[in-house]
Design an enzyme around this catalytic site. Structure first.
Site, mmCIF file in Angstrom:
data_model
loop_
_atom_site.group_PDB
_atom_site.id
_atom_site.type_symbol
_atom_site.label_atom_id
_atom_site.label_comp_id
_atom_site.label_asym_id
_atom_site.label_seq_id
_atom_site.Cartn_x
_atom_site.Cartn_y
_atom_site.Cartn_z
ATOM 1 N N ASP A 191 -7.371 -1.591 -9.103
ATOM 2 C CA ASP A 191 -6.815 -0.137 -9.200
ATOM 3 C C ASP A 191 -6.507 0.268 -10.512
ATOM 4 O O ASP A 191 -5.731 -0.482 -11.201
ATOM 5 C CB ASP A 191 -5.650 0.069 -8.180
ATOM 6 N N THR A 211 -1.445 7.908 11.877
ATOM 7 C CA THR A 211 -0.422 7.776 10.815
ATOM 8 C C THR A 211 -0.388 9.095 10.415
ATOM 9 O O THR A 211 -1.251 9.861 10.040
ATOM 10 C CB THR A 211 -0.666 6.763 9.661
ATOM 11 N N ASP A 243 -1.940 1.377 4.269
ATOM 12 C CA ASP A 243 -2.402 0.065 4.268
ATOM 13 C C ASP A 243 -1.144 -0.860 4.525
ATOM 14 O O ASP A 243 -1.176 -1.745 5.243
ATOM 15 C CB ASP A 243 -3.008 -0.427 2.969
HETATM 16 O O1 RIB Z 1 -5.709 2.814 0.387
HETATM 17 C C1 RIB Z 1 -5.131 2.601 -0.929
HETATM 18 C C2 RIB Z 1 -6.378 2.058 -1.744
HETATM 19 O O2 RIB Z 1 -7.585 2.833 -1.806
HETATM 20 C C3 RIB Z 1 -6.202 1.621 -3.277
HETATM 21 O O3 RIB Z 1 -5.601 0.323 -3.339
HETATM 22 C C4 RIB Z 1 -7.701 1.693 -3.731
HETATM 23 O O4 RIB Z 1 -8.222 0.433 -4.133
HETATM 24 C C5 RIB Z 1 -8.519 2.184 -2.289
HETATM 25 O O5 RIB Z 1 -9.272 0.990 -1.899
#
Ligand code: RIB
Length: 298
Positions: free
Chosen positions: A13, A217, A249
């Site tokens: 990221d 969510t 996540d």
């Molecule tokens: O959900 C967040 C994620 O979305 C980030 O970490 C980025 O890599 C994308 O996959």
């Protein structure tokens, strides 16, 4: 030992902070620019492992300099990486802009994640078959998702983010299907059903479409849990958000860890909204997840 297999994406990221998101054609000055581990698959794997689950990742990184930072916190969290392949080319890259209100916008370049198709997944059949919970997202090719579900002999949880076109018979194995409101609408449309309305209407429609259970969510509001016994809103603790990247996540990974540990849907969601709330108080995705000894907001 009971375990989770995450078949999903691993990204680096690249994040910048801005006061507000740029308009089309506009140039803004920002800050940051550092590289941190991300990818929805990796993020969810780390979140589950930090809640005490035994987690295996099936995925791919490139043979470039982003691979090491992308894998760093998976390693630190003790996630099994024997099924992560290094393929020629670049590691998945996400370019993320975070505004002062904590909201993000993300562009993902799949890179190595694009190689996680049906053929790739078949090479890791044993790990997937032996997993008690299979956790999937939408950042690998649909054929990889379909092959993984076909191999699974355990519970399947799908967080279809982003929403990609997946065979309905694959999708309907999800118990629960997990999505935000926007994604839930797109999933319903993919199944030929009405994709608008309140979260409650969307959740009921997902059940009518054939999912045994659904979890929507709802950001700062928490999560809506739905199954044949009814609907329940699980509220999130109130916190000051600085960066919402990877909060969904954090929720999904913590949810799977709780389910693996025997929790029901509602109990799992109660724990997971707290993990997600913790995550938005820090910067980045995996870098913001609570360590096992850290207290969650109430
Ligand atoms: O959900 C967040 C994620 O979305 C980030 O970490 C980025 O890599 C994308 O996959």
């Amino acid at each position: 030992m009971p375990n989770i297999a995450v078949v999903g994406s691993i990204n680096a990221d690249l994040t910048v902070q801005v006061d507000r998101h740029p308009k089309p054609g506009e140039t803004l000055l920002g800050a940051g620019g550092g590289v941190a581990p991300g990818g929805k698959g990796a993020n969810q794997a780390v979140a589950a492992a930090l809640r005490g689950a035994d987690v295996h990742v099936v995925g791919a990184v490139g043979d470039d300099s982003y691979a090491d930072p992308a894998l760093a916190l998976l390693k630190a969290a003790g996630v099994h990486l024997e099924e992560v392949e290094t393929v020629p080319g670049s590691t998945g890259l996400a370019v993320i802009t975070v505004a002062a209100d904590g909201e993000n916008s993300i562009v993902v370049v799949p890179g190595a994640n694009a190689s996680v198709d049906a053929t790739f997944v078949q090479r890791h059949a044993r790990t997937i078959r032996e997993a008690d919970v299979l956790l999937l997202q939408g950042e690998i090719p649909a054929s990889g998702i379909e092959a993984a579900v076909a191999l699974s002999q355990g519970r399947v949880i799908i967080n279809l983010a982003p929403v990609v076109k997946v065979a309905p018979e694959t999708l309907l194995h999800a118990d629960p299907i997990m999505a935000n409101e926007h994604e839930a609408g797109l999933i319903l449309e993919q199944l030929g059903r009405t994709g608008d309305g309140s979260p409650e209407a969307l959740a009921r429609e997902l059940l009518r479409a054939g999912f045994p259970s659904a979890v929507l969510t709802l950001g700062a509001k928490g999560a809506l849990v739905a199954d044949q016994s009814g609907l329940e809103l699980v509220q999130s603790p109130r916190v000051k958000a600085v960066d919402t990247t990877g909060a969904g996540d954090a929720f999904a990974g913590a949810f799977c860890a709780a389910v693996l540990g025997g929790a029901g849907l509602r109990e799992a969601a109660q724990e997971s909204v707290r993990v997600a709330a913790f995550s938005v108080t820090g910067y980045g995705a995996q870098t913001s997840y609570p360590q096992p000894d850290q207290e969650l907001p109430q």
